[in-house]
Design a protein around this motif. Structure first.
Motif, PDB file in Angstrom:
ATOM      1  N   ILE A  36       0.748  -1.161   0.178  1.00 38.88           N
ATOM      2  CA  ILE A  36       0.051  -0.132  -0.089  1.00 38.88           C
ATOM      3  C   ILE A  36       0.869   1.363  -0.090  1.00 38.88           C
ATOM      4  O   ILE A  36       1.715   1.526   1.024  1.00 38.88           O
ATOM      5  N   PRO A  37       0.893   2.044  -1.110  1.00 38.83           N
ATOM      6  CA  PRO A  37       1.739   3.069  -1.130  1.00 38.83           C
ATOM      7  C   PRO A  37       1.259   4.264  -0.177  1.00 38.83           C
ATOM      8  O   PRO A  37       0.069   4.297   0.346  1.00 38.83           O
ATOM      9  N   THR A  38       2.190   5.195   0.391  1.00 42.28           N
ATOM     10  CA  THR A  38       1.793   6.597   0.885  1.00 42.28           C
ATOM     11  C   THR A  38       1.418   7.461  -0.019  1.00 42.28           C
ATOM     12  O   THR A  38       2.177   7.564  -1.063  1.00 42.28           O
ATOM     13  N   TYR A  83      -8.722  16.368  -1.811  1.00 45.80           N
ATOM     14  CA  TYR A  83      -7.410  15.529  -1.251  1.00 45.80           C
ATOM     15  C   TYR A  83      -7.503  14.107  -1.177  1.00 45.80           C
ATOM     16  O   TYR A  83      -8.769  13.641  -0.836  1.00 45.80           O
ATOM     17  N   THR A  84      -6.584  13.435  -1.199  1.00 41.94           N
ATOM     18  CA  THR A  84      -6.595  11.930  -0.925  1.00 41.94           C
ATOM     19  C   THR A  84      -5.245  11.729   0.032  1.00 41.94           C
ATOM     20  O   THR A  84      -4.232  12.367  -0.437  1.00 41.94           O
ATOM     21  N   SER A  85      -5.309  10.934   0.779  1.00 43.33           N
ATOM     22  CA  SER A  85      -4.234  10.813   1.907  1.00 43.33           C
ATOM     23  C   SER A  85      -4.219   9.342   2.488  1.00 43.33           C
ATOM     24  O   SER A  85      -5.262   8.698   2.708  1.00 43.33           O
ATOM     25  N   ILE A  86      -3.211   8.799   2.193  1.00 37.00           N
ATOM     26  CA  ILE A  86      -2.913   7.276   2.796  1.00 37.00           C
ATOM     27  C   ILE A  86      -1.776   7.669   3.875  1.00 37.00           C
ATOM     28  O   ILE A  86      -0.534   7.845   3.283  1.00 37.00           O
ATOM     29  N   ILE A  87      -1.778   7.319   5.011  1.00 38.66           N
ATOM     30  CA  ILE A  87      -0.540   7.743   5.985  1.00 38.66           C
ATOM     31  C   ILE A  87      -0.153   6.256   6.310  1.00 38.66           C
ATOM     32  O   ILE A  87      -0.764   5.238   6.651  1.00 38.66           O
ATOM     33  N   ALA A  88       1.183   6.335   6.859  1.00 38.93           N
ATOM     34  CA  ALA A  88       1.909   5.033   7.177  1.00 38.93           C
ATOM     35  C   ALA A  88       1.251   4.882   8.530  1.00 38.93           C
ATOM     36  O   ALA A  88       0.895   5.640   9.412  1.00 38.93           O
ATOM     37  N   SER A  89       1.402   3.412   8.993  1.00 38.39           N
ATOM     38  CA  SER A  89       1.187   3.195  10.476  1.00 38.39           C
ATOM     39  C   SER A  89       1.757   3.876  11.614  1.00 38.39           C
ATOM     40  O   SER A  89       1.095   4.306  12.767  1.00 38.39           O
ATOM     41  N   ASP A  90       2.910   4.402  11.426  1.00 39.84           N
ATOM     42  CA  ASP A  90       3.815   4.846  12.463  1.00 39.84           C
ATOM     43  C   ASP A  90       3.851   6.572  12.250  1.00 39.84           C
ATOM     44  O   ASP A  90       4.557   7.296  12.898  1.00 39.84           O
ATOM     45  N   GLN A  91       2.738   7.095  11.303  1.00 36.64           N
ATOM     46  CA  GLN A  91       3.022   8.490  10.818  1.00 36.64           C
ATOM     47  C   GLN A  91       1.781   9.294  11.539  1.00 36.64           C
ATOM     48  O   GLN A  91       0.779   8.898  11.746  1.00 36.64           O
ATOM     49  N   ASP A  92       2.150  10.468  11.856  1.00 40.11           N
ATOM     50  CA  ASP A  92       1.104  11.478  12.498  1.00 40.11           C
ATOM     51  C   ASP A  92       0.214  11.827  11.050  1.00 40.11           C
ATOM     52  O   ASP A  92       0.651  11.828  10.164  1.00 40.11           O
ATOM     53  N   GLU A  93      -0.918  12.607  11.815  1.00 39.06           N
ATOM     54  CA  GLU A  93      -1.989  12.920  10.746  1.00 39.06           C
ATOM     55  C   GLU A  93      -1.278  14.240   9.940  1.00 39.06           C
ATOM     56  O   GLU A  93      -0.224  14.808  10.437  1.00 39.06           O
ATOM     57  N   ARG A  94      -2.033  14.175   8.826  1.00 42.91           N
ATOM     58  CA  ARG A  94      -1.443  15.412   7.995  1.00 42.91           C
ATOM     59  C   ARG A  94      -2.196  16.533   8.233  1.00 42.91           C
ATOM     60  O   ARG A  94      -3.322  16.716   8.636  1.00 42.91           O
ATOM     61  N   ASN A  95      -1.789  17.672   7.723  1.00 36.28           N
ATOM     62  CA  ASN A  95      -2.357  19.103   7.719  1.00 36.28           C
ATOM     63  C   ASN A  95      -2.337  19.739   5.984  1.00 36.28           C
ATOM     64  O   ASN A  95      -1.342  19.095   5.564  1.00 36.28           O
TER      65      ASN A  95
END
Length: 189
Positions: A36-38, A83-95
């Motif tokens: 699954i890509p970021t 927007y579209t976002s997929i974050i890593a399991s250890d990543q903080d949420e985006r802004n």
């Protein structure tokens, strides 16, 4: 009796052929790797697709001599933030941050707000309220996890631009056309 022994031996030999190689059985398996890509994508959409130029000007058609120009009616809400976002399991949420490039008229502020998300799925962000745009990026939408707003006009967050004039700055005003570029950035990789 000899004929029966040959038949039995032939039957036993026939059943044993299926496993002669030793690797064919009644079950088989193999590995499947799933990657699954970021993802971090942001876009601004208008009624006809991509964002167009926003024009802001106060209405002076009913202005009486001796009155100040009212900049509060110079607004535009014709664009939508997608927007579209997929974050890593250890990543903080985006802004999503917004900033301007260019020069505003003296004493005039360009304000921006992003309405609540109208469509989408997942962990979508919340509006940070009204921000006054500067050349430094400021949070406009916060708390974006893995999710998407859908793409297009009337999808995602409705953007509202407005002008404001600082008290006591009327003497610094000069007529003319002023052009600035608003840039949106989704944080994280």
């Amino acid at each position: 009796m000899k004929k029966l022994s040959v038949i039995i031996a032939t039957v036993l030999f026939s059943f044993g052929v299926a496993n002669a190689e030793g690797d064919d059985t009644r079950e088989a398996s193999h590995a499947v790797n799933i990657n699954i890509p970021t993802v971090a994508l942001v876009d601004v959409e208008g009624v006809d697709g991509e964002a167009t130029t926003v024009n802001l000007a106060p209405d002076v058609s009913a202005l009486e001599a001796g009155e100040a120009v009212d900049f509060s009616d110079a607004t535009d809400n014709s664009l939508w933030l997608n927007y579209t976002s997929i974050i890593a399991s250890d990543q903080d949420e985006r802004n999503i941050t917004a900033e301007i490039e260019g020069t505003l008229p003296a004493g005039i502020s360009l304000n921006l707000s992003a309405g609540g998300v109208s469509t989408g799925n997942g962990n979508l962000g919340a509006s940070a309220g009204i921000i006054t745009l500067t050349t430094n990026g400021q949070n406009l939408v916060t708390g974006i996890g893995s999710g998407y707003t859908e793409s297009g006009f009337e999808k995602g967050h409705q953007l509202t631009y407005s002008l404001d004039m600082a008290n006591g700055s009327y003497a610094a005003l000069a007529s003319g056309s002023y052009n600035v570029t608003v840039t949106y950035t989704i944080t994280g990789n």
